[in-house]
Write a protein that holds these residues in place. Structure first.
Motif, PDB file in Angstrom:
ATOM      1  N   GLY A 232       0.515   5.814   0.344  1.00 33.14           N
ATOM      2  CA  GLY A 232       0.163   6.896   0.450  1.00 33.14           C
ATOM      3  C   GLY A 232       0.637   7.874  -0.145  1.00 33.14           C
TER       4      GLY A 232
ATOM      5  N   THR B 176       5.879   9.308   1.556  1.00 32.58           N
ATOM      6  CA  THR B 176       6.925   9.525   2.452  1.00 32.58           C
ATOM      7  C   THR B 176       7.031   9.313   3.823  1.00 32.58           C
ATOM      8  OG1 THR B 176       4.980  10.434   4.097  1.00 32.58           O
ATOM      9  CG2 THR B 176       5.534  11.605   1.982  1.00 32.58           C
TER      10      THR B 176
ATOM     11  N   PRO C 226       0.708  -0.738   0.274  1.00 35.02           N
ATOM     12  CA  PRO C 226       0.303   0.080  -0.383  1.00 35.02           C
ATOM     13  C   PRO C 226       1.090   1.612   0.075  1.00 35.02           C
ATOM     14  CG  PRO C 226      -0.761  -1.482   1.518  1.00 35.02           C
ATOM     15  CD  PRO C 226       0.825  -1.968   0.838  1.00 35.02           C
TER      16      PRO C 226
ATOM     17  N   GLN D 297       5.091  17.252   9.740  1.00 40.39           N
ATOM     18  CA  GLN D 297       6.001  18.001   8.819  1.00 40.39           C
ATOM     19  C   GLN D 297       5.515  17.128   7.292  1.00 40.39           C
ATOM     20  OE1 GLN D 297      10.069  17.618   9.533  1.00 40.39           O
ATOM     21  NE2 GLN D 297      10.534  19.823   9.027  1.00 40.39           N
ATOM     22  N   SER D 298       5.283  16.263   7.314  1.00 43.62           N
ATOM     23  CA  SER D 298       4.925  15.865   5.503  1.00 43.62           C
ATOM     24  C   SER D 298       3.805  16.459   5.376  1.00 43.62           C
ATOM     25  CB  SER D 298       5.504  14.216   5.203  1.00 43.62           C
ATOM     26  OG  SER D 298       4.498  13.545   6.023  1.00 43.62           O
TER      27      SER D 298
ATOM     28  N   THR E 205      -0.947  11.175   2.955  1.00 42.75           N
ATOM     29  CA  THR E 205      -2.489  11.135   3.062  1.00 42.75           C
ATOM     30  C   THR E 205      -2.781   9.942   4.427  1.00 42.75           C
ATOM     31  OG1 THR E 205      -1.842   9.147   2.672  1.00 42.75           O
ATOM     32  CG2 THR E 205      -1.449  10.090   0.618  1.00 42.75           C
TER      33      THR E 205
ATOM     34  N   GLY F 287       2.619  12.105  13.862  1.00 47.71           N
ATOM     35  CA  GLY F 287       2.409  12.909  15.101  1.00 47.71           C
ATOM     36  C   GLY F 287       2.337  14.236  14.132  1.00 47.71           C
TER      37      GLY F 287
HETATM   38  C1  FAD Z   1      10.165  15.270   5.459  1.00 42.81           C
HETATM   39  C2  FAD Z   1       9.210  14.574   6.313  1.00 42.81           C
HETATM   40  C3  FAD Z   1       8.979  14.782   7.178  1.00 42.81           C
HETATM   41  C4  FAD Z   1       8.136  13.827   8.167  1.00 42.81           C
HETATM   42  N1  FAD Z   1       7.462  14.791   9.176  1.00 42.81           N
HETATM   43  C5  FAD Z   1       6.548  13.301   9.930  1.00 42.81           C
HETATM   44  C6  FAD Z   1       5.800  14.319  10.582  1.00 42.81           C
HETATM   45  O1  FAD Z   1       5.727  15.267  11.533  1.00 42.81           O
HETATM   46  N2  FAD Z   1       5.505  13.219  11.449  1.00 42.81           N
HETATM   47  C7  FAD Z   1       5.284  12.023  11.743  1.00 42.81           C
HETATM   48  O2  FAD Z   1       4.026  10.923  11.808  1.00 42.81           O
HETATM   49  N3  FAD Z   1       6.130  11.373  10.320  1.00 42.81           N
HETATM   50  C8  FAD Z   1       6.545  12.435   9.726  1.00 42.81           C
HETATM   51  N4  FAD Z   1       6.959  11.384   8.415  1.00 42.81           N
HETATM   52  C9  FAD Z   1       7.110  10.035   7.974  1.00 42.81           C
HETATM   53  C10 FAD Z   1       5.838  10.353   7.553  1.00 42.81           C
HETATM   54  O3  FAD Z   1       5.198  11.265   6.146  1.00 42.81           O
HETATM   55  C11 FAD Z   1       4.675   9.457   8.152  1.00 42.81           C
HETATM   56  O4  FAD Z   1       4.541   8.217   8.713  1.00 42.81           O
HETATM   57  C12 FAD Z   1       3.178   9.252   7.103  1.00 42.81           C
HETATM   58  O5  FAD Z   1       2.648   9.358   8.065  1.00 42.81           O
HETATM   59  C13 FAD Z   1       3.037   8.353   6.592  1.00 42.81           C
HETATM   60  O6  FAD Z   1       1.849   8.869   5.126  1.00 42.81           O
HETATM   61  P1  FAD Z   1       2.387   8.494   3.165  1.00 42.81           P
HETATM   62  O7  FAD Z   1       0.924   8.401   3.655  1.00 42.81           O
HETATM   63  O8  FAD Z   1       3.711   9.355   3.301  1.00 42.81           O
HETATM   64  O9  FAD Z   1       2.467   6.725   3.240  1.00 42.81           O
HETATM   65  P2  FAD Z   1       3.453   6.002   2.936  1.00 42.81           P
HETATM   66  O10 FAD Z   1       4.788   6.742   3.374  1.00 42.81           O
HETATM   67  O11 FAD Z   1       2.768   5.940   1.468  1.00 42.81           O
HETATM   68  O12 FAD Z   1       3.430   4.436   3.114  1.00 42.81           O
HETATM   69  C14 FAD Z   1       3.495   4.651   4.967  1.00 42.81           C
HETATM   70  C15 FAD Z   1       3.430   3.265   5.463  1.00 42.81           C
HETATM   71  O13 FAD Z   1       1.848   3.349   5.519  1.00 42.81           O
HETATM   72  C16 FAD Z   1       1.409   1.729   4.596  1.00 42.81           C
HETATM   73  N5  FAD Z   1       0.391   2.978   3.802  1.00 42.81           N
HETATM   74  C17 FAD Z   1      -0.012   3.814   3.165  1.00 42.81           C
HETATM   75  N6  FAD Z   1      -1.323   3.760   2.903  1.00 42.81           N
HETATM   76  C18 FAD Z   1      -1.482   2.798   3.443  1.00 42.81           C
HETATM   77  C19 FAD Z   1      -3.450   2.635   3.497  1.00 42.81           C
HETATM   78  N7  FAD Z   1      -4.130   3.083   2.966  1.00 42.81           N
HETATM   79  N8  FAD Z   1      -3.703   1.616   3.646  1.00 42.81           N
HETATM   80  C20 FAD Z   1      -3.006   0.677   4.547  1.00 42.81           C
HETATM   81  N9  FAD Z   1      -1.325   0.883   4.967  1.00 42.81           N
HETATM   82  C21 FAD Z   1      -0.886   2.045   4.150  1.00 42.81           C
HETATM   83  C22 FAD Z   1       2.491   2.329   3.757  1.00 42.81           C
HETATM   84  O14 FAD Z   1       2.236   0.570   3.103  1.00 42.81           O
HETATM   85  C23 FAD Z   1       3.622   2.176   4.144  1.00 42.81           C
HETATM   86  O15 FAD Z   1       4.567   1.286   4.922  1.00 42.81           O
HETATM   87  C24 FAD Z   1       8.367  12.583   7.560  1.00 42.81           C
HETATM   88  C25 FAD Z   1       8.578  12.243   6.215  1.00 42.81           C
HETATM   89  C26 FAD Z   1       9.441  13.295   5.727  1.00 42.81           C
HETATM   90  C27 FAD Z   1       9.488  12.290   4.751  1.00 42.81           C
END
Ligand code: FAD
Length: 566
Positions: free
Chosen positions: A142, A145, A140, A210-211, A216, A226
């Motif tokens: 999103g 990030t 999966p 921050q992301s 998503t 967080g």
């Molecule tokens: C510059 C930067 C800043 C960041 N700041 C923060 C912050 O302030 N707080 C924080 O908590 N994190 C932060 N992160 C980490 C990241 O953004 C988080 O983990 C965020 O929740 C991931 O969301 P995403 O939609 O990008 O998920 P993805 O990166 O696409 O996926 C993350 C995980 O979730 C799973 N996943 C994604 N979508 C689904 C779905 N619909 N159903 C089931 N599983 C799914 C994926 O398989 C993967 O294991 C940061 C990362 C970066 C690069």
């Protein structure tokens, strides 16, 4: 509702049409320019006491050769699958330092064979079913990030292929219940998409990691993300009313939990799935608690002569019952980076849509001053129209503006530093107030030793991102010269040396964190990267129970192989 959505689409089109970088953080056109990269490199070199390395231009997608797909999409899915090279590249990595390093060196040895782009939940169900029948694993995706290897696509043992399942088309706020202040939101909606759609109802989710720009709802739910609230609503979990997900179990693999403000009926089903990192099912939507947009804000920035008094003041505020929205402690390195002075600095902020927060700020401020702090600018109070924005107002109150700008620019700087020959990365934890001093000392020593021995120099900074009555969530950032850097020349030799150095720092930091009572992650999640330490901190019976749950919901181990569980 439809008209709102069309207006929202028109507003967002200018951002959604922009191209995301295939190797770096964020939009391609937002990478700092060559001149800006040079200035940044010179500051980093001066900070580290080294000569500025020879820079390298960003990699060019035209030079990238991806391995061909091992399998084609199952015929039932062809309408919403793609094997486009750019899409496969964009789904190969998350955005950790190691991800960006490999992408920078054009190492894309393990892309997904294809990318699935379902347009609704029925297509998610069909995708899981067809991939299970064809022996194709599914990851999966999103916003991509992840910083812990959560969206990588290594071929599992015995597997025929692996696909990335991107929820980007499930991006709508479907329903708003203004009476209960909650909203039903699709899992593929990004931070700005959620805020823009809720704004037309006068609400906000107010969850700003921050992301935020790219991550998503589904990713947040899957990783205990967080947000910007430093107290009370720290994780997305605190805003979740009910979740809906599709598991690979057939038939009837859907889990829908009930909308309740609270329940004492056994282990809570939502809590089983929050933090599952895509291993138990695919979130398709959730009911979230939303809030009126705040327009009453009070804030203050308090400087301290040293870290022990700053930590004591922060602990005092965290235990005072005042629950500020912002309570970020920056050490002197973080304060300098953020343009907030040269001393340890506590940023305090309160916000409300209902009543003035002036008195609460003043109580927190006097508590901080009683620990030796000073607040030369005095408290700032602001009343204004509720912001209808995209998160730009949100990460912190106005007196913290410089810090907020630095906060949003930081990920672009990390990518720019990489092209300039520097390793910059972050790691985070949470621990009790009692264990914090020893943990902080041990982490600083272990990381500095590892940086000096593997990179020749290094600079480490810390801030608290969140605080609880029983302990803080410390967040560390470091920068060091990239070992083996060869400027614009071939990166083949640099990548293994830089990777080894990064691993040495990660291991030193993570071991020190666990040995001194911290957790391997407060909000970055486990993924593949943190798994060895997660296994160490997780009670063995809990790991066994989790494997049994996985076996029930995902009997063919289709989803995200290698994440969280072996
Ligand atoms: C510059 C930067 C800043 C960041 N700041 C923060 C912050 O302030 N707080 C924080 O908590 N994190 C932060 N992160 C980490 C990241 O953004 C988080 O983990 C965020 O929740 C991931 O969301 P995403 O939609 O990008 O998920 P993805 O990166 O696409 O996926 C993350 C995980 O979730 C799973 N996943 C994604 N979508 C689904 C779905 N619909 N159903 C089931 N599983 C799914 C994926 O398989 C993967 O294991 C940061 C990362 C970066 C690069």
């Amino acid at each position: 509702m439809r008209a709102d959505y069309m207006r929202y689409r028109a507003r967002m089109s200018s951002t959604t049409d922009r191209r995301r970088s295939f190797w770096a953080w964020g939009f391609e056109d937002q990478l700092p320019t060559q001149d800006a990269r040079q200035v940044l490199a010179q500051s980093a070199a001066a900070l580290l006491g080294v000569a500025a390395p020879e820079p390298c231009p960003p990699p060019d997608f035209a030079n990238l050769a991806l391995p061909p797909p091992r399998v084609a999409p199952p015929s039932a899915l062809v309408d919403y699958c793609t094997v486009d090279a750019r899409e496969r590249a964009l789904h190969t990595y998350g955005k950790s330092f190691l991800d960006q390093l490999r992408a920078f060196a054009l190492d894309f040895s393990s892309p997904p064979d294809f990318v699935i782009l379902p347009r609704d939940e029925a297509e998610v169900i069909a995708a899981l079913s067809a991939c299970a029948a064809s022996g194709i694993a599914v990851v999966p995706f999103g916003g991509g990030t992840s910083v812990v290897g959560g969206v990588e696509c290594p071929l599992p043992q015995g597997g025929r292929g692996i696909a990335s399942l991107d929820l980007r088309h499930l991006n709508r706020v479907l329903e708003v219940d203004p009476v209960s202040r909650s909203a039903r939101i699709q899992a593929g909606a990004s931070g700005p998409q959620i805020e823009a759609q809720l704004a037309s109802h006068g609400f906000s989710l107010r969850h700003y990691p921050q992301s935020f720009e790219f991550s998503t709802l589904g990713g947040w739910l899957a990783t205990h993300a967080g947000g910007h609230f430093a107290t009370v609503y720290t994780h997305i979990d605190d805003l979740v009313q009910a979740v809906r997900l599709v598991t690979p179990r057939e038939p009837n693999g859907i889990v829908q939990t009930r909308r309740l403000p609270a329940s004492g009926a056994g282990p809570l089903p939502e809590r089983l799935f929050l933090g599952c990192e895509g291993t138990l099912g695919v979130f398709t939507e959730a009911w979230l608690r939303v809030q009126k947009r705040p327009h009453l804000r009070s804030s203050a920035s308090v400087a301290f002569p040293d870290m022990p008094s700053a930590v004591a003041a922060t602990q005092g505020v965290a235990q005072s019952g005042l629950f500020p929205s912002n309570c970020r402690l920056l050490d002197s390195g973080e304060a300098m980076l953020a343009g907030a002075g040269t001393q340890p600095t506590l940023l305090l902020g309160f916000e409300s849509a209902e009543r003035p927060v002036r008195e609460r700020l003043e109580s927190a401020l006097s508590l901080a001053l009683s620990h030796g702090g000073s607040c030369p600018q005095g408290p700032q109070h602001r009343e204004g129209e509720p912001n209808r924005g995209s998160g730009s107002d949100a990460a912190s109150p106005p007196s913290s503006e410089a810090w907020r700008q630095a906060f949003l620019a930081a990920p672009y700087r990390q990518s720019a530093l990489l092209c300039s020959g520097f390793l910059a990365d972050t790691f985070e934890t949470a621990c009790t107030w009692q264990s914090f001093p020893a943990l902080s000392r041990a982490v600083r020593k272990a990381v500095r030793d590892a940086l000096v021995s593997h990179c020749g120099a290094g600079h480490l900074m810390m801030r608290f991102t969140h605080v609880y009555p029983d302990g803080p969530a410390p967040y560390f950032t470091y920068v060091a010269p990239l070992p083996g850097w060869s400027g614009p020349r071939d990166h083949a030799a640099m990548v293994p040396r830089a990777t080894a150095a990064w691993h040495a720092v990660k291991t030193a930091a993570s071991d020190a964190i666990l040995e001194h009572g911290g957790t391997i992650t407060h909000h970055h999640a486990v993924g593949r990267m943190h798994k060895p330490w997660y296994i160490r901190e997780s009670p063995p019976l809990v790991s066994a129970a989790l494997r049994a749950i996985k076996q029930t919901l995902d009997p063919h181990a289709l989803l995200n192989p290698g994440v969280l569980l072996d």
